[in-house]
Design a protein around this motif. Structure first.
Motif, PDB file in Angstrom:
ATOM      1  N   MET A  58      12.425  -0.425 -26.523  1.00  0.00           N
ATOM      2  CA  MET A  58      13.453  -1.257 -25.843  1.00  0.00           C
ATOM      3  C   MET A  58      13.418  -1.704 -24.578  1.00  0.00           C
ATOM      4  O   MET A  58      13.421  -3.439 -24.225  1.00  0.00           O
ATOM      5  CB  MET A  58      15.027  -0.508 -25.490  1.00  0.00           C
ATOM      6  CG  MET A  58      15.796  -0.163 -27.000  1.00  0.00           C
ATOM      7  SD  MET A  58      17.265   0.562 -26.704  1.00  0.00           S
ATOM      8  CE  MET A  58      17.172   2.470 -26.687  1.00  0.00           C
ATOM      9  N   LEU A  59      12.267  -1.664 -23.581  1.00  0.00           N
ATOM     10  CA  LEU A  59      12.310  -1.810 -21.804  1.00  0.00           C
ATOM     11  C   LEU A  59      11.377  -2.608 -22.364  1.00  0.00           C
ATOM     12  O   LEU A  59      11.409  -4.222 -21.380  1.00  0.00           O
ATOM     13  CB  LEU A  59      11.371  -0.618 -21.460  1.00  0.00           C
ATOM     14  CG  LEU A  59      12.712   0.021 -20.932  1.00  0.00           C
ATOM     15  CD1 LEU A  59      12.516   1.710 -19.956  1.00  0.00           C
ATOM     16  CD2 LEU A  59      14.005  -0.728 -19.513  1.00  0.00           C
ATOM     17  N   SER A  60      10.517  -2.243 -23.055  1.00  0.00           N
ATOM     18  CA  SER A  60       9.570  -3.721 -23.452  1.00  0.00           C
ATOM     19  C   SER A  60       9.714  -4.468 -24.324  1.00  0.00           C
ATOM     20  O   SER A  60       9.875  -6.526 -24.018  1.00  0.00           O
ATOM     21  CB  SER A  60       8.928  -3.984 -24.339  1.00  0.00           C
ATOM     22  OG  SER A  60       8.562  -2.736 -25.474  1.00  0.00           O
ATOM     23  N   TRP A  61      11.142  -5.180 -24.989  1.00  0.00           N
ATOM     24  CA  TRP A  61      11.963  -5.804 -25.652  1.00  0.00           C
ATOM     25  C   TRP A  61      12.722  -6.881 -23.945  1.00  0.00           C
ATOM     26  O   TRP A  61      12.616  -8.239 -24.722  1.00  0.00           O
ATOM     27  CB  TRP A  61      12.645  -5.449 -26.415  1.00  0.00           C
ATOM     28  CG  TRP A  61      11.743  -5.909 -27.654  1.00  0.00           C
ATOM     29  CD1 TRP A  61      11.989  -4.133 -28.131  1.00  0.00           C
ATOM     30  CD2 TRP A  61      11.616  -6.778 -29.519  1.00  0.00           C
ATOM     31  NE1 TRP A  61      11.141  -4.280 -30.157  1.00  0.00           N
ATOM     32  CE2 TRP A  61       9.949  -5.306 -29.635  1.00  0.00           C
ATOM     33  CE3 TRP A  61      11.359  -7.908 -28.966  1.00  0.00           C
ATOM     34  CZ2 TRP A  61      10.071  -5.845 -30.942  1.00  0.00           C
ATOM     35  CZ3 TRP A  61      10.674  -8.033 -29.738  1.00  0.00           C
ATOM     36  CH2 TRP A  61       9.790  -8.298 -31.048  1.00  0.00           C
ATOM     37  N   CYS A  62      13.071  -5.712 -23.449  1.00  0.00           N
ATOM     38  CA  CYS A  62      13.499  -6.325 -22.399  1.00  0.00           C
ATOM     39  C   CYS A  62      12.617  -7.295 -21.910  1.00  0.00           C
ATOM     40  O   CYS A  62      13.241  -8.093 -21.621  1.00  0.00           O
ATOM     41  CB  CYS A  62      14.647  -5.021 -21.598  1.00  0.00           C
ATOM     42  SG  CYS A  62      16.519  -5.055 -22.485  1.00  0.00           S
ATOM     43  N   CYS A  63      11.883  -7.050 -21.842  1.00  0.00           N
ATOM     44  CA  CYS A  63      10.970  -7.832 -20.777  1.00  0.00           C
ATOM     45  C   CYS A  63       9.994  -9.057 -21.547  1.00  0.00           C
ATOM     46  O   CYS A  63      10.290 -10.151 -20.547  1.00  0.00           O
ATOM     47  CB  CYS A  63       9.615  -6.607 -19.939  1.00  0.00           C
ATOM     48  SG  CYS A  63       9.384  -6.165 -19.299  1.00  0.00           S
ATOM     49  N   LEU A  64      10.223  -8.998 -23.219  1.00  0.00           N
ATOM     50  CA  LEU A  64       9.860 -10.159 -23.603  1.00  0.00           C
ATOM     51  C   LEU A  64      11.212 -11.181 -23.485  1.00  0.00           C
ATOM     52  O   LEU A  64      10.822 -12.642 -23.683  1.00  0.00           O
ATOM     53  CB  LEU A  64       9.476  -9.574 -25.197  1.00  0.00           C
ATOM     54  CG  LEU A  64       9.660 -10.867 -26.015  1.00  0.00           C
ATOM     55  CD1 LEU A  64       8.169 -11.656 -25.390  1.00  0.00           C
ATOM     56  CD2 LEU A  64       9.663  -9.869 -27.394  1.00  0.00           C
ATOM     57  N   ALA A  65      12.573 -10.630 -23.492  1.00  0.00           N
ATOM     58  CA  ALA A  65      13.914 -11.106 -23.031  1.00  0.00           C
ATOM     59  C   ALA A  65      13.460 -12.252 -22.236  1.00  0.00           C
ATOM     60  O   ALA A  65      13.583 -13.520 -22.167  1.00  0.00           O
ATOM     61  CB  ALA A  65      15.219 -10.714 -23.691  1.00  0.00           C
ATOM     62  N   VAL A  66      13.288 -11.386 -20.935  1.00  0.00           N
ATOM     63  CA  VAL A  66      13.223 -12.527 -19.832  1.00  0.00           C
ATOM     64  C   VAL A  66      11.648 -13.322 -19.932  1.00  0.00           C
ATOM     65  O   VAL A  66      12.053 -15.088 -18.840  1.00  0.00           O
ATOM     66  CB  VAL A  66      12.902 -11.305 -18.546  1.00  0.00           C
ATOM     67  CG1 VAL A  66      12.723 -12.197 -17.527  1.00  0.00           C
ATOM     68  CG2 VAL A  66      14.205 -10.603 -18.382  1.00  0.00           C
ATOM     69  N   VAL A  67      11.115 -12.732 -20.662  1.00  0.00           N
ATOM     70  CA  VAL A  67       9.637 -14.152 -20.487  1.00  0.00           C
ATOM     71  C   VAL A  67      10.406 -14.992 -21.460  1.00  0.00           C
ATOM     72  O   VAL A  67      10.239 -16.609 -21.454  1.00  0.00           O
ATOM     73  CB  VAL A  67       8.732 -13.197 -21.730  1.00  0.00           C
ATOM     74  CG1 VAL A  67       7.664 -14.394 -21.657  1.00  0.00           C
ATOM     75  CG2 VAL A  67       7.666 -12.809 -20.860  1.00  0.00           C
ATOM     76  N   LEU A  68      11.298 -14.713 -22.331  1.00  0.00           N
ATOM     77  CA  LEU A  68      11.543 -15.785 -23.118  1.00  0.00           C
ATOM     78  C   LEU A  68      12.753 -17.143 -22.943  1.00  0.00           C
ATOM     79  O   LEU A  68      12.490 -18.565 -22.440  1.00  0.00           O
ATOM     80  CB  LEU A  68      12.604 -15.555 -25.003  1.00  0.00           C
ATOM     81  CG  LEU A  68      11.170 -14.846 -25.827  1.00  0.00           C
ATOM     82  CD1 LEU A  68      12.119 -14.459 -26.711  1.00  0.00           C
ATOM     83  CD2 LEU A  68      10.012 -16.325 -26.212  1.00  0.00           C
ATOM     84  N   ILE A  69      13.581 -16.732 -22.058  1.00  0.00           N
ATOM     85  CA  ILE A  69      14.376 -17.278 -20.938  1.00  0.00           C
ATOM     86  C   ILE A  69      13.554 -17.988 -19.256  1.00  0.00           C
ATOM     87  O   ILE A  69      13.630 -18.526 -19.480  1.00  0.00           O
ATOM     88  CB  ILE A  69      15.355 -16.278 -20.486  1.00  0.00           C
ATOM     89  CG1 ILE A  69      16.008 -15.407 -21.518  1.00  0.00           C
ATOM     90  CG2 ILE A  69      16.073 -17.171 -19.358  1.00  0.00           C
ATOM     91  CD1 ILE A  69      16.807 -14.845 -21.496  1.00  0.00           C
ATOM     92  N   THR A  70      12.610 -17.268 -19.039  1.00  0.00           N
ATOM     93  CA  THR A  70      12.304 -17.688 -17.730  1.00  0.00           C
ATOM     94  C   THR A  70      11.029 -18.657 -18.430  1.00  0.00           C
ATOM     95  O   THR A  70      10.989 -19.672 -17.670  1.00  0.00           O
ATOM     96  CB  THR A  70      11.497 -17.002 -16.916  1.00  0.00           C
ATOM     97  OG1 THR A  70      10.960 -16.260 -17.543  1.00  0.00           O
ATOM     98  CG2 THR A  70      12.485 -16.012 -16.626  1.00  0.00           C
ATOM     99  N   CYS A  71      10.390 -19.000 -19.444  1.00  0.00           N
ATOM    100  CA  CYS A  71       9.153 -19.711 -20.483  1.00  0.00           C
ATOM    101  C   CYS A  71      10.236 -21.238 -20.254  1.00  0.00           C
ATOM    102  O   CYS A  71      10.055 -22.248 -19.937  1.00  0.00           O
ATOM    103  CB  CYS A  71       8.916 -18.885 -21.665  1.00  0.00           C
ATOM    104  SG  CYS A  71       8.065 -20.544 -21.691  1.00  0.00           S
ATOM    105  N   ALA A  72      11.919 -20.652 -20.508  1.00  0.00           N
ATOM    106  CA  ALA A  72      12.183 -22.363 -21.247  1.00  0.00           C
ATOM    107  C   ALA A  72      12.792 -22.960 -19.698  1.00  0.00           C
ATOM    108  O   ALA A  72      12.388 -23.534 -19.347  1.00  0.00           O
ATOM    109  CB  ALA A  72      13.741 -21.505 -21.873  1.00  0.00           C
ATOM    110  N   ALA A  73      12.818 -21.917 -18.739  1.00  0.00           N
ATOM    111  CA  ALA A  73      13.774 -22.720 -17.461  1.00  0.00           C
ATOM    112  C   ALA A  73      12.472 -22.592 -16.597  1.00  0.00           C
ATOM    113  O   ALA A  73      12.121 -24.099 -16.053  1.00  0.00           O
ATOM    114  CB  ALA A  73      13.948 -21.269 -16.467  1.00  0.00           C
ATOM    115  N   GLY A  74      11.113 -22.709 -17.193  1.00  0.00           N
ATOM    116  CA  GLY A  74       9.761 -23.044 -16.267  1.00  0.00           C
ATOM    117  C   GLY A  74       9.399 -25.011 -17.249  1.00  0.00           C
ATOM    118  O   GLY A  74       9.198 -25.758 -16.008  1.00  0.00           O
ATOM    119  N   PHE A  75      10.491 -25.171 -17.830  1.00  0.00           N
ATOM    120  CA  PHE A  75       9.967 -26.318 -18.430  1.00  0.00           C
ATOM    121  C   PHE A  75      10.613 -27.504 -17.102  1.00  0.00           C
ATOM    122  O   PHE A  75      10.391 -28.513 -17.099  1.00  0.00           O
ATOM    123  CB  PHE A  75      10.465 -27.127 -19.453  1.00  0.00           C
ATOM    124  CG  PHE A  75       9.899 -26.621 -20.614  1.00  0.00           C
ATOM    125  CD1 PHE A  75       8.483 -27.372 -20.921  1.00  0.00           C
ATOM    126  CD2 PHE A  75      10.185 -25.499 -21.773  1.00  0.00           C
ATOM    127  CE1 PHE A  75       7.568 -26.386 -22.493  1.00  0.00           C
ATOM    128  CE2 PHE A  75       9.251 -24.876 -22.831  1.00  0.00           C
ATOM    129  CZ  PHE A  75       8.079 -25.630 -22.797  1.00  0.00           C
TER     130      PHE A  75
END
Length: 115
Positions: A58-75
């Motif tokens: 679950m901790l690794s999935w939380c990190c993946l969720a942050v990756v997806l959210i911040t990747c969208a913000a990176g645009f």
């Protein structure tokens, strides 16, 4: 000149970035909860149990969720991609740790069945 343009650009992006960071709080709070449960189990000398493997997953999935959210913000704002890279790296480390913990848990269960 360029500084004024940069601050005007970031000022218009402020509500978008703030919203995305607030969305990142959801996986962050869940990760803190999972980490607390993991540390409680370790304090009770329950280290190689399947629930700890689930918590690490679950901790690794939380990190993946942050990756997806911040990747969208990176645009919209490029420096946010640093958070993306750091969270992705942490998620990868947690995934490796989860695999090691899972193998050790299976080995422990096999040894408990051996007479």
């Amino acid at each position: 000149g360029w500084y004024i343009e940069l601050t005007n650009k970031t000022a218009s992006l402020y509500p978008v970035l703030l919203t995305l960071f607030y969305v990142c709080l959801l996986p962050a709070f869940w990760a803190l909860f999972c980490l607390d449960r993991l540390l409680q189990n370790i304090r009770k000398d329950q280290i190689f149990i399947s629930f700890n493997v689930t918590l690490l997953r679950m901790l690794s999935w939380c990190c993946l969720a942050v990756v997806l959210i911040t990747c969208a913000a990176g645009f919209w704002y490029l420096p946010v991609l640093l958070i993306t890279v750091a969270s992705g790296f942490m998620g990868l480390i947690l995934r490796v740790l989860k695999n090691v913990m899972e193998a050790a848990t299976l080995l422990k269960q096999e040894n408990e069945l051996t007479i």
